[in-house]
Write a protein that holds these residues in place. Structure first.
Motif, PDB file in Angstrom:
ATOM      1  N   ASN A 100      -6.932  -5.598  -3.570  1.00  0.00           N
ATOM      2  CA  ASN A 100      -7.800  -4.448  -3.302  1.00  0.00           C
ATOM      3  C   ASN A 100      -7.079  -3.111  -3.403  1.00  0.00           C
ATOM      4  O   ASN A 100      -7.690  -2.108  -3.746  1.00  0.00           O
ATOM      5  CB  ASN A 100      -8.427  -4.580  -1.911  1.00  0.00           C
TER       6      ASN A 100
ATOM      7  N   ILE B 218      -3.472   0.653 -10.129  1.00  0.00           N
ATOM      8  CA  ILE B 218      -2.360   1.552  -9.814  1.00  0.00           C
ATOM      9  C   ILE B 218      -1.058   0.888 -10.267  1.00  0.00           C
ATOM     10  O   ILE B 218      -0.781  -0.252  -9.889  1.00  0.00           O
ATOM     11  CB  ILE B 218      -2.318   1.835  -8.296  1.00  0.00           C
TER      12      ILE B 218
ATOM     13  N   ALA C  86       1.482   1.759  -3.496  1.00  0.00           N
ATOM     14  CA  ALA C  86       0.304   2.319  -4.176  1.00  0.00           C
ATOM     15  C   ALA C  86       0.220   3.827  -3.944  1.00  0.00           C
ATOM     16  O   ALA C  86      -0.060   4.589  -4.878  1.00  0.00           O
ATOM     17  CB  ALA C  86      -0.963   1.619  -3.688  1.00  0.00           C
ATOM     18  N   GLY C  87       0.476   4.249  -2.721  1.00  0.00           N
ATOM     19  CA  GLY C  87       0.447   5.689  -2.415  1.00  0.00           C
ATOM     20  C   GLY C  87       1.487   6.452  -3.213  1.00  0.00           C
ATOM     21  O   GLY C  87       1.223   7.538  -3.738  1.00  0.00           O
ATOM     22  N   LEU C  88       2.677   5.870  -3.325  1.00  0.00           N
ATOM     23  CA  LEU C  88       3.745   6.507  -4.114  1.00  0.00           C
ATOM     24  C   LEU C  88       3.342   6.595  -5.584  1.00  0.00           C
ATOM     25  O   LEU C  88       3.566   7.609  -6.247  1.00  0.00           O
ATOM     26  CB  LEU C  88       5.039   5.701  -3.987  1.00  0.00           C
TER      27      LEU C  88
ATOM     28  N   GLU D  27      -4.234  -9.934  -0.637  1.00  0.00           N
ATOM     29  CA  GLU D  27      -5.451  -9.129  -0.630  1.00  0.00           C
ATOM     30  C   GLU D  27      -5.119  -7.636  -0.757  1.00  0.00           C
ATOM     31  O   GLU D  27      -5.884  -6.864  -1.339  1.00  0.00           O
ATOM     32  CB  GLU D  27      -6.261  -9.389   0.647  1.00  0.00           C
ATOM     33  N   GLN D  28      -3.946  -7.250  -0.251  1.00  0.00           N
ATOM     34  CA  GLN D  28      -3.492  -5.864  -0.433  1.00  0.00           C
ATOM     35  C   GLN D  28      -3.239  -5.600  -1.924  1.00  0.00           C
ATOM     36  O   GLN D  28      -3.566  -4.527  -2.433  1.00  0.00           O
ATOM     37  CB  GLN D  28      -2.218  -5.609   0.371  1.00  0.00           C
TER      38      GLN D  28
ATOM     39  N   LEU E 178       0.819  -1.223   0.000  1.00  0.00           N
ATOM     40  CA  LEU E 178       0.000   0.000   0.000  1.00  0.00           C
ATOM     41  C   LEU E 178       0.847   1.266   0.000  1.00  0.00           C
ATOM     42  O   LEU E 178       0.437   2.283  -0.561  1.00  0.00           O
ATOM     43  CB  LEU E 178      -0.966  -0.013   1.188  1.00  0.00           C
ATOM     44  N   VAL E 179       2.025   1.224   0.616  1.00  0.00           N
ATOM     45  CA  VAL E 179       2.935   2.376   0.511  1.00  0.00           C
ATOM     46  C   VAL E 179       3.295   2.569  -0.960  1.00  0.00           C
ATOM     47  O   VAL E 179       3.301   3.693  -1.477  1.00  0.00           O
ATOM     48  CB  VAL E 179       4.197   2.175   1.375  1.00  0.00           C
TER      49      VAL E 179
ATOM     50  N   SER F 263      -1.093   2.844   5.423  1.00  0.00           N
ATOM     51  CA  SER F 263       0.042   2.518   4.556  1.00  0.00           C
ATOM     52  C   SER F 263       0.014   3.384   3.300  1.00  0.00           C
ATOM     53  O   SER F 263       1.043   3.917   2.873  1.00  0.00           O
ATOM     54  CB  SER F 263      -0.008   1.045   4.134  1.00  0.00           C
ATOM     55  N   PHE F 264      -1.161   3.509   2.720  1.00  0.00           N
ATOM     56  CA  PHE F 264      -1.305   4.323   1.507  1.00  0.00           C
ATOM     57  C   PHE F 264      -0.951   5.781   1.816  1.00  0.00           C
ATOM     58  O   PHE F 264      -0.220   6.434   1.054  1.00  0.00           O
ATOM     59  CB  PHE F 264      -2.743   4.214   0.999  1.00  0.00           C
TER      60      PHE F 264
ATOM     61  N   THR G 116       0.359   6.721  -6.938  1.00  0.00           N
ATOM     62  CA  THR G 116      -0.676   7.725  -7.237  1.00  0.00           C
ATOM     63  C   THR G 116      -0.132   9.138  -7.111  1.00  0.00           C
ATOM     64  O   THR G 116      -0.815  10.100  -7.433  1.00  0.00           O
ATOM     65  CB  THR G 116      -1.902   7.598  -6.298  1.00  0.00           C
ATOM     66  N   SER G 117       1.097   9.250  -6.607  1.00  0.00           N
ATOM     67  CA  SER G 117       1.723  10.577  -6.495  1.00  0.00           C
ATOM     68  C   SER G 117       2.782  10.766  -7.580  1.00  0.00           C
ATOM     69  O   SER G 117       3.663  11.615  -7.441  1.00  0.00           O
ATOM     70  CB  SER G 117       2.358  10.734  -5.111  1.00  0.00           C
TER      71      SER G 117
ATOM     72  N   TYR H  62       5.123   8.539  -8.793  1.00  0.00           N
ATOM     73  CA  TYR H  62       6.337   7.716  -8.807  1.00  0.00           C
ATOM     74  C   TYR H  62       6.068   6.367  -9.461  1.00  0.00           C
ATOM     75  O   TYR H  62       4.915   5.966  -9.659  1.00  0.00           O
ATOM     76  CB  TYR H  62       6.875   7.547  -7.375  1.00  0.00           C
TER      77      TYR H  62
ATOM     78  N   ARG I 143      -7.175  -3.534  -8.146  1.00  0.00           N
ATOM     79  CA  ARG I 143      -8.555  -3.040  -8.276  1.00  0.00           C
ATOM     80  C   ARG I 143      -8.570  -1.568  -8.697  1.00  0.00           C
ATOM     81  O   ARG I 143      -9.240  -1.221  -9.677  1.00  0.00           O
ATOM     82  CB  ARG I 143      -9.303  -3.267  -6.957  1.00  0.00           C
ATOM     83  N   PRO I 144      -7.819  -0.693  -8.027  1.00  0.00           N
ATOM     84  CA  PRO I 144      -7.763   0.697  -8.530  1.00  0.00           C
ATOM     85  C   PRO I 144      -6.792   0.879  -9.695  1.00  0.00           C
ATOM     86  O   PRO I 144      -6.582   2.004 -10.136  1.00  0.00           O
ATOM     87  CB  PRO I 144      -7.317   1.495  -7.302  1.00  0.00           C
TER      88      PRO I 144
END
Lengths: 311, 289
Positions: free
Chosen positions: A89, A96, A62-64, A85-86, A59-60, B142-143, A66-67, A69, A93-94
Motif C-alpha cells: 500500500n 514510489i 517512501a517519504g524520502l 502490506e506496507q 514508509l520512511v 512513518s511517511f 517522494t522528496s 532521494y 501502489r503509489p
C-alpha cells in the motif's frame, strides 16, 4: 573457483552508487548482515537507522523517495515480508521508487533454520503491480543490477543470498547484463534450464553433466523475475521444446510459477520445476540442505530427463 | 535534545495576532467544508463523515494559515507536506483542497465515482495536492518522518504535518515511527491526533482502552500539547506552539467530537462510515447554514 556472496555484491554496489548524493541507505538493524554497512561507513550522514522496525522502514523510505532521494532499504528477505502490506500500500501502489533488498533468501541460508529462510518472497512481490523483482546469482551480477536499479523509476525488490557461491560473471560479463533480460550462459537444443540465484551455478554444473550423456542444455540466468523475459522463453520454447526451472524458493509462484504462466498462455511446453516443494526448511549447511530438499545438481539432471521424455 | 518526559496541559490559549474577522473567515470556511463533506458522502452513499467532521477545523486552520502550499504548483519540491494518515477522512481533505483551489466543485461530485479524481481514500497518484496515499492505518507518521528527514538532509525549512486518528494509535507502526522520530530529533515533524474517541465499531474505550494518550507520546519523548480541536483560537495557538518546538517532534492531542456540526452525527459511532439519507442530508445542511 572463486566464491563470494551476492549480499557482498549489494554492499559493493551501494559504495559505488554513493557518489550520487541522492542515494540514501535505510536500515532496520542488520546492516552488518545485508552489507549496507559498507555504505554507512563512508556516508553515515546518508544512512538512516530505524531500529528493528521494518514497517516503519518501508514508509520512511517512501517519504524520502517522494522528496527526491533514492532510498535503498534492506533487511533479511523474511523480515521484509513482515512489512508486506506496507510495501503493497505504501510503495508499490503509489509507484514510489524505493529499492528494497532482502538478504538471506532461501533454504541455502542454512543453519539459522526455517524462520530465517524466506521461500515465498519472490512470489509475493511478483504479485504486486509496478514492482521489479530481482534475484541475481552472484557477486558481480548483484553489484551490476543494483547499480542499474538506481536509475529506474520503479519500486523494486532484490533478493540476495547469505552464503558464498561461485562467481559466475567476471566484471566485463556482468557489465553486459540488463534488467529484464535473461542471460544465456550456455547454448543447447535439447532443453532449457531457467535458473535464478544460488541455483544458477548448479544449473551450469547440471548442463556440464548432461553434455557428458549427450544432452545439450541451454542455461539461462533469469536474474529478473519481474518483468519476466517472455521473449526469451518463447524463443527457447521453439528452440528446445521443454524446460526445467531451478530456484531456491517455493515451486509455487516464484520463477517456476512465472515461467509456467508464460508457457501455458503463449507456447505450451513441458516444464519441470526444481525448488522447495511446498514445505518449510530446517537448520543445516546450505549445500547439504539443497541436496536434502531435492534441489542439487543431480536433481536438476533428473528433472531434465523427465521433461525431455514429455516432449 | 533531551526527551521531553513532560507535557503541557490542556490549553485554550489564543494564538497571537488573530483578529476576529480572520477567525470568522476560518469558521465560515470550515462550515462550507462541512457542507461539502456531508454532500459528498450523501451523493456517494458511502464514506466516512464522522472523522471528516471532527478533523476539518484543524485542516482549515493549517491550510489557510500555515501550510506553504500553492494550488498552481502542487508538485513544488519545497512545499510543506500535509499527510492525512487517517485516509478515510478523505472528504475533509477534498473539501479543503476545493477551498484552496486544487479541486473543482465538479471534482467533489465525483467522490468515489469511477473516473473522478477523488478516490475513496486519499491517494497522491489521483488527486492534486494530496501528498500521501493512505487508506491503511498506521503508515502516515512513518511517511512524514521520511519527508521530514529529507527536508533536513536538504537543509530546507519545509515542514511535515501529519494527522493521525486516535483509533489509529492502536497500530504498532505508529509507535515504531514515534520512537524513531525522537531518535532522529526531527524538529520539522508536527502531528495532530484527532482525538474523537470513536473508531469503526464503537467508542475506542470499548474497543481498546488507550488510557492517557498524551502520556504515551510524552513517554516516547515527544513534546505534547492538548487543545480543543474545534476552537479555532485554540487550534491556531496549537499551531504556533508546534512551530515553537524545533529540536524534536511535537504532537497536539486535539480533543474533538466525531461528527461535529451535525447534531445526529455528533459522538455517534454509527456515522463513522455511513452516509446520511436524503432526509438526514437536509437536516444536516440546515444545521450547517
Amino acid at each position: 573457483m572463486k566464491l563470494a556472496a551476492s549480499r557482498d555484491g549489494y554492499g559493493s554496489a551501494l559504495v559505488k552508487l554513493s557518489t550520487d548524493p541522492a542515494v540514501i541507505v535505510v536500515e532496520a538493524d542488520l546492516g552488518k548482515s545485508t552489507k549496507s554497512q559498507n555504505f554507512r561507513k563512508l556516508h553515515p550522514e546518508r544512512t538512516i537507522s530505524l531500529g528493528i522496525a521494518e514497517q516503519n522502514m518501508m514508509l520512511v523510505s517512501a517519504g524520502l523517495a517522494t522528496s527526491g532521494y533514492k532510498p535503498f532499504a534492506s533487511t533479511f528477505a523474511i523480515f521484509t515480508e513482515r512489512a508486506f502490506e506496507q510495501v503493497r500500500n505504501g510503495i508499490a501502489r503509489p509507484n514510489i521508487p524505493v529499492h528494497i533488498c532482502g538478504s538471506h533468501g532461501g533454504i541455502h541460508t542454512g543453519t539459522d533454520g526455517s524462520s530465517a529462510q524466506s521461500i515465498e518472497d519472490l512470489a509475493i512481490y511478483r504479485s504486486l503491480p509496478n514492482m521489479l523483482v530481482l534475484h541475481p546469482s552472484d557477486f558481480n551480477s548483484t553489484e551490476q543490477l543494483t547499480i542499474q536499479l538506481a536509475s529506474t523509476n520503479s519500486p523494486s525488490y532484490t533478493r540476495t543470498a547469505r552464503n558464498k557461491t561461485p562467481v559466475i560473471y567476471d566484471e566485463d560479463a556482468a557489465s553486459k547484463l540488463e534488467l529484464g533480460k535473461g542471460a544465456i550462459l550456455s547454448e543447447g537444443e535439447d532443453v532449457a534450464i531457467i535458473a535464478c540465484g544460488v541455483m544458477v551455478s548448479r544449473a551450469i554444473e547440471a548442463a556440464e553433466g548432461l553434455s557428458r550423456i549427450g544432452i545439450n542444455a541451454t542455461v539461462v540466468d533469469m536474474h529478473t523475475i519481474k518483468p519476466l523475459d517472455g521473449k526469451l522463453i518463447s524463443a527457447l520454447a521453439e528452440k528446445c521444446g521443454c524446460f526445467v526451472t531451478a530456484e531456491d524458493h517455493s515451486i509455487i509462484g516464484g520463477l517456476g510459477g512465472a515461467v509456467a504462466e508464460h508457457l501455458v498462455e503463449n507456447c505450451p511446453a513441458p516444464l519441470e520445476r526444481v525448488g522447495v516443494s511446498d514445505h518449510f526448511g530446517q537448520s543445516g549447511d546450505g549445500d547439504e540442505l539443497l541436496e536434502q530438499f531435492s534441489m542439487g545438481t543431480n536433481h536438476i539432471i533428473s528433472a531434465v530427463q523427465r521433461t525431455i521424455q514429455r516432449k | 535534545m533531551q526527551p521531553r518526559w513532560g507535557r503541557t496541559v490542556m490549553s485554550t490559549e489564543n494564538g497571537t495576532e488573530n483578529d476576529f474577522s480572520s477567525i470568522d473567515q476560518l469558521l465560515e470556511c470550515a462550515k462550507s467544508c462541512r457542507r461539502n463533506i456531508v454532500k459528498m458522502v450523501h451523493r456517494a452513499n458511502a464514506g466516512h463523515p464522522g472523522g471528516s467532521l471532527s478533523a476539518i477545523d484543524i485542516l482549515v486552520a493549517l491550510y489557510k494559515t500555515r501550510l506553504n502550499v500553492d494550488a498552481s504548483n502542487p508538485e513544488d519540491p519545497d512545499r510543506d507536506r500535509f499527510i492525512m494518515s487517517k485516509g478515510h477522512a478523505s472528504p475533509a481533505v477534498y473539501s479543503i483542497l476545493h477551498e484552496m483551489g486544487y479541486l473543482s466543485s465538479d471534482d467533489l461530485t465525483k467522490y468515489r465515482v469511477m473516473g473522478g479524481v477523488c478516490q475513496g481514500h486519499v491517494d497522491m497518484t489521483w488527486t492534486p495536492g494530496v501528498d500521501f496515499s493512505a487508506g491503511s492505518l498506521g503508515m502516515g507518521l512513518s511517511f512524514g518522518l521520511g519527508t521530514a528527514l529529507a527536508a533536513s538532509l536538504d537543509g530546507s525549512s519545509r515542514t511535515s504535518f501529519v494527522m493521525l486518528g486516535d483509533g489509529e494509535l492502536q497500530e504498532g507502526q505508529v509507535w515504531e515511527a514515534a520512537m524513531a522520530a525522537v531518535h532522529h530529533e526531527v524538529g520539522n515533524l508536527k502531528v495532530f491526533v484527532d482525538r474523537n474517541r470513536i473508531q469503526n465499531d464503537d467508542f475506542c474505550e470499548n474497543q481498546m482502552r488507550m488510557f492517557d494518550v498524551a502520556d504515551k507520546w510524552a513517554g516516547f519523548g515527544w513534546a505534547v500539547h492538548e487543545c480543543d480541536g474545534h476552537d479555532m483560537n485554540a487550534i491556531l495557538g496549537a499551531i504556533e506552539w508546534l512551530d515553537s518546538i524545533t529540536d524534536g517532534p511535537a504532537v497536539v492531542i486535539a480533543h474533538t467530537i466525531k461528527g461535529k456540526g451535525v447534531s445526529f452525527m455528533e459522538d455517534n459511532p454509527s456515522f463513522h462510515g455511513a452516509a446520511p439519507n436524503d432526509e438526514q442530508l437536509q437536516i444536516a445542511l440546515e444545521e450547517l447554514k
